[in-house]
Design a protein around this motif. Sequence first.
Motif, PDB file in Angstrom:
ATOM      1  N   VAL A  72       0.854  -1.189   0.000  1.00  0.00           N
ATOM      2  CA  VAL A  72       0.000   0.000   0.000  1.00  0.00           C
ATOM      3  C   VAL A  72       0.892   1.242   0.000  1.00  0.00           C
ATOM      4  CG1 VAL A  72      -1.776   1.319   1.232  1.00  0.00           C
ATOM      5  CG2 VAL A  72      -1.817  -1.188   1.290  1.00  0.00           C
ATOM      6  N   ARG A  73       0.535   2.228  -0.821  1.00  0.00           N
ATOM      7  CA  ARG A  73       1.222   3.519  -0.839  1.00  0.00           C
ATOM      8  C   ARG A  73       0.161   4.599  -0.664  1.00  0.00           C
ATOM      9  NH1 ARG A  73       4.306   0.057  -0.776  1.00  0.00           N
ATOM     10  NH2 ARG A  73       6.303  -0.230  -1.871  1.00  0.00           N
ATOM     11  N   VAL A  74       0.370   5.470   0.318  1.00  0.00           N
ATOM     12  CA  VAL A  74      -0.648   6.434   0.726  1.00  0.00           C
ATOM     13  C   VAL A  74      -0.193   7.868   0.450  1.00  0.00           C
ATOM     14  CG1 VAL A  74      -2.031   7.251   2.693  1.00  0.00           C
ATOM     15  CG2 VAL A  74      -1.403   4.842   2.540  1.00  0.00           C
ATOM     16  N   ASP A  75      -1.158   8.723   0.197  1.00  0.00           N
ATOM     17  CA  ASP A  75      -0.932  10.171   0.036  1.00  0.00           C
ATOM     18  C   ASP A  75       0.038  10.482  -1.106  1.00  0.00           C
ATOM     19  OD1 ASP A  75      -1.383  12.819   0.578  1.00  0.00           O
ATOM     20  OD2 ASP A  75       0.064  12.941   2.217  1.00  0.00           O
ATOM     21  N   LEU A  76      -0.215   9.866  -2.244  1.00  0.00           N
ATOM     22  CA  LEU A  76       0.565  10.155  -3.448  1.00  0.00           C
ATOM     23  C   LEU A  76      -0.011  11.414  -4.087  1.00  0.00           C
ATOM     24  CD1 LEU A  76       0.662   6.490  -4.773  1.00  0.00           C
ATOM     25  CD2 LEU A  76       2.442   7.676  -3.478  1.00  0.00           C
ATOM     26  N   ARG A  77       0.875  12.370  -4.402  1.00  0.00           N
ATOM     27  CA  ARG A  77       0.392  13.689  -4.826  1.00  0.00           C
ATOM     28  C   ARG A  77       0.827  14.096  -6.226  1.00  0.00           C
ATOM     29  NH1 ARG A  77      -1.968  16.791  -0.902  1.00  0.00           N
ATOM     30  NH2 ARG A  77      -2.117  15.757   1.133  1.00  0.00           N
ATOM     31  N   THR A  78       1.683  13.317  -6.849  1.00  0.00           N
ATOM     32  CA  THR A  78       2.118  13.641  -8.207  1.00  0.00           C
ATOM     33  C   THR A  78       2.118  12.382  -9.065  1.00  0.00           C
ATOM     34  OG1 THR A  78       4.473  13.216  -7.831  1.00  0.00           O
ATOM     35  CG2 THR A  78       3.646  15.429  -7.259  1.00  0.00           C
ATOM     36  N   ARG A  79       2.143  12.578 -10.379  1.00  0.00           N
ATOM     37  CA  ARG A  79       2.178  11.448 -11.289  1.00  0.00           C
ATOM     38  C   ARG A  79       3.469  10.654 -11.123  1.00  0.00           C
ATOM     39  NH1 ARG A  79      -2.074  12.205 -14.895  1.00  0.00           N
ATOM     40  NH2 ARG A  79      -1.380  10.441 -16.158  1.00  0.00           N
ATOM     41  N   ASP A  80       4.579  11.358 -10.851  1.00  0.00           N
ATOM     42  CA  ASP A  80       5.850  10.657 -10.650  1.00  0.00           C
ATOM     43  C   ASP A  80       5.792   9.761  -9.419  1.00  0.00           C
ATOM     44  OD1 ASP A  80       6.984  11.755 -12.898  1.00  0.00           O
ATOM     45  OD2 ASP A  80       8.064  13.340 -11.826  1.00  0.00           O
ATOM     46  N   GLU A  81       5.234  10.281  -8.321  1.00  0.00           N
ATOM     47  CA  GLU A  81       5.099   9.465  -7.111  1.00  0.00           C
ATOM     48  C   GLU A  81       4.220   8.247  -7.380  1.00  0.00           C
ATOM     49  OE1 GLU A  81       5.467  12.945  -3.657  1.00  0.00           O
ATOM     50  OE2 GLU A  81       3.565  11.918  -4.012  1.00  0.00           O
ATOM     51  N   ALA A  82       3.133   8.459  -8.089  1.00  0.00           N
ATOM     52  CA  ALA A  82       2.217   7.357  -8.384  1.00  0.00           C
ATOM     53  C   ALA A  82       2.880   6.325  -9.290  1.00  0.00           C
ATOM     54  CB  ALA A  82       0.944   7.896  -9.034  1.00  0.00           C
ATOM     55  N   GLN A  83       3.649   6.776 -10.263  1.00  0.00           N
ATOM     56  CA  GLN A  83       4.326   5.846 -11.172  1.00  0.00           C
ATOM     57  C   GLN A  83       5.336   4.995 -10.420  1.00  0.00           C
ATOM     58  OE1 GLN A  83       3.696   5.433 -14.585  1.00  0.00           O
ATOM     59  NE2 GLN A  83       5.039   3.643 -14.332  1.00  0.00           N
ATOM     60  N   ARG A  84       6.111   5.623  -9.539  1.00  0.00           N
ATOM     61  CA  ARG A  84       7.097   4.862  -8.752  1.00  0.00           C
ATOM     62  C   ARG A  84       6.402   3.857  -7.846  1.00  0.00           C
ATOM     63  NH1 ARG A  84       9.647   9.939  -8.343  1.00  0.00           N
ATOM     64  NH2 ARG A  84       8.792  10.266  -6.256  1.00  0.00           N
ATOM     65  N   ALA A  85       5.309   4.276  -7.199  1.00  0.00           N
ATOM     66  CA  ALA A  85       4.580   3.373  -6.310  1.00  0.00           C
ATOM     67  C   ALA A  85       4.003   2.200  -7.095  1.00  0.00           C
ATOM     68  CB  ALA A  85       3.464   4.136  -5.594  1.00  0.00           C
ATOM     69  N   PHE A  86       3.480   2.489  -8.266  1.00  0.00           N
ATOM     70  CA  PHE A  86       2.920   1.430  -9.100  1.00  0.00           C
ATOM     71  C   PHE A  86       4.003   0.420  -9.481  1.00  0.00           C
ATOM     72  CE2 PHE A  86       1.805  -0.433 -13.197  1.00  0.00           C
ATOM     73  CZ  PHE A  86       0.513  -0.858 -12.973  1.00  0.00           C
ATOM     74  N   GLU A  87       5.174   0.889  -9.858  1.00  0.00           N
ATOM     75  CA  GLU A  87       6.261  -0.001 -10.267  1.00  0.00           C
ATOM     76  C   GLU A  87       6.747  -0.865  -9.108  1.00  0.00           C
ATOM     77  OE1 GLU A  87       9.106   2.685 -11.898  1.00  0.00           O
ATOM     78  OE2 GLU A  87       7.957   3.018 -13.756  1.00  0.00           O
ATOM     79  N   GLU A  88       6.577  -0.384  -7.870  1.00  0.00           N
ATOM     80  CA  GLU A  88       6.961  -1.179  -6.702  1.00  0.00           C
ATOM     81  C   GLU A  88       5.925  -2.256  -6.387  1.00  0.00           C
ATOM     82  OE1 GLU A  88       9.322   2.559  -4.533  1.00  0.00           O
ATOM     83  OE2 GLU A  88       7.357   1.899  -3.814  1.00  0.00           O
ATOM     84  N   ILE A  89       4.648  -1.940  -6.598  1.00  0.00           N
ATOM     85  CA  ILE A  89       3.564  -2.853  -6.234  1.00  0.00           C
ATOM     86  C   ILE A  89       3.221  -3.823  -7.357  1.00  0.00           C
ATOM     87  CG2 ILE A  89       1.107  -2.957  -5.608  1.00  0.00           C
ATOM     88  CD1 ILE A  89       1.461  -0.246  -4.231  1.00  0.00           C
ATOM     89  N   TRP A  90       3.299  -3.358  -8.580  1.00  0.00           N
ATOM     90  CA  TRP A  90       2.795  -4.111  -9.724  1.00  0.00           C
ATOM     91  C   TRP A  90       3.383  -5.510  -9.882  1.00  0.00           C
ATOM     92  CZ3 TRP A  90      -1.083  -4.874 -12.638  1.00  0.00           C
ATOM     93  CH2 TRP A  90      -0.982  -5.436 -13.909  1.00  0.00           C
ATOM     94  N   PRO A  91       4.698  -5.702  -9.730  1.00  0.00           N
ATOM     95  CA  PRO A  91       5.227  -7.056  -9.964  1.00  0.00           C
ATOM     96  C   PRO A  91       4.589  -8.121  -9.084  1.00  0.00           C
ATOM     97  CG  PRO A  91       7.009  -5.458  -9.951  1.00  0.00           C
ATOM     98  CD  PRO A  91       5.777  -4.731  -9.491  1.00  0.00           C
ATOM     99  N   GLU A  92       4.419  -7.826  -7.803  1.00  0.00           N
ATOM    100  CA  GLU A  92       3.819  -8.820  -6.909  1.00  0.00           C
ATOM    101  C   GLU A  92       2.335  -9.004  -7.206  1.00  0.00           C
ATOM    102  OE1 GLU A  92       3.748 -10.013  -2.176  1.00  0.00           O
ATOM    103  OE2 GLU A  92       5.136  -8.491  -2.923  1.00  0.00           O
ATOM    104  N   ALA A  93       1.655  -7.907  -7.520  1.00  0.00           N
ATOM    105  CA  ALA A  93       0.241  -8.014  -7.876  1.00  0.00           C
ATOM    106  C   ALA A  93       0.063  -8.856  -9.138  1.00  0.00           C
ATOM    107  CB  ALA A  93      -0.354  -6.622  -8.080  1.00  0.00           C
ATOM    108  N   GLN A  94       0.899  -8.603 -10.130  1.00  0.00           N
ATOM    109  CA  GLN A  94       0.809  -9.329 -11.396  1.00  0.00           C
ATOM    110  C   GLN A  94       1.135 -10.809 -11.215  1.00  0.00           C
ATOM    111  OE1 GLN A  94       3.659  -8.138 -14.405  1.00  0.00           O
ATOM    112  NE2 GLN A  94       2.090  -8.288 -16.011  1.00  0.00           N
ATOM    113  N   GLN A  95       2.147 -11.085 -10.410  1.00  0.00           N
ATOM    114  CA  GLN A  95       2.549 -12.477 -10.184  1.00  0.00           C
ATOM    115  C   GLN A  95       1.422 -13.279  -9.546  1.00  0.00           C
ATOM    116  OE1 GLN A  95       6.048 -12.857  -7.767  1.00  0.00           O
ATOM    117  NE2 GLN A  95       6.285 -15.032  -8.146  1.00  0.00           N
TER     118      GLN A  95
END
Length: 223
Positions: A72-95
């Motif tokens: 979980v990543r909370v209080d993301l305020r920019t597209r860059d922050e959201a992109q980085r958070a997504f790249e951290e979470i996505w591999p495990e979610a996809q797997q």
Amino acid sequence: MNLIEEALERGENTLSEHASKQLLAAYGIPVSREVEVRRSEDLAGALDEVGFPLVLKACGPGFTHKTEKGLVRVDLRTRDEAQRAFEEIWPEAQQAGGSVLVQELVAGRRELAAGLTRDPQFGPCVMFGLGGIFTEILRDVVFRVAPLAQRDAFDMLSEIKGRRILDAVRGMPAADRDQLARILVSLGRIGLDHPQVKEIDVNPLILKAERPVAVDALVVLEG
């Protein structure tokens, strides 16, 4: 509902957070605004639709205790922050065959909890109490056997020890007790309508000003 039957057919004993909220919303329970992202190329559109600030979470029937697992990543305020958070979470979610939820950040300092448990003797029982970390620490909860009348739900609101949290306090408005009561009545109705639903956990149920919003939810099933 089809989503319950489909989950059981897949051999799943829980609904994902997103599917759990779809079930709640079908019964008029207010849930957080969110978009489920199943492909990385869909992230940009989801960010535009939800808007900032926002929360990103791994989502799937196997993802319980997401915060403790670092998903979980909370209080993301920019597209860059959201992109980085997504790249951290996505591999495990996809797997795990899951997805990523792009969810509005629901601002509110008061956290409640509501839910349902199916008692072997009494059947579906509705729960209400303090939420967030206080659920396990204080165990300030009350129960009623479904079906609930509106009067029963109002009684539950007044029976928790921390009931003053629902009053106007420190510049925050009084909670919308009518809406809270409707949520509890609806939870009981879900339990009666769907015998496959073993448990429902709505925690936290955040007061956004006076309005309760289900920010996280888990529905446990039994075939």
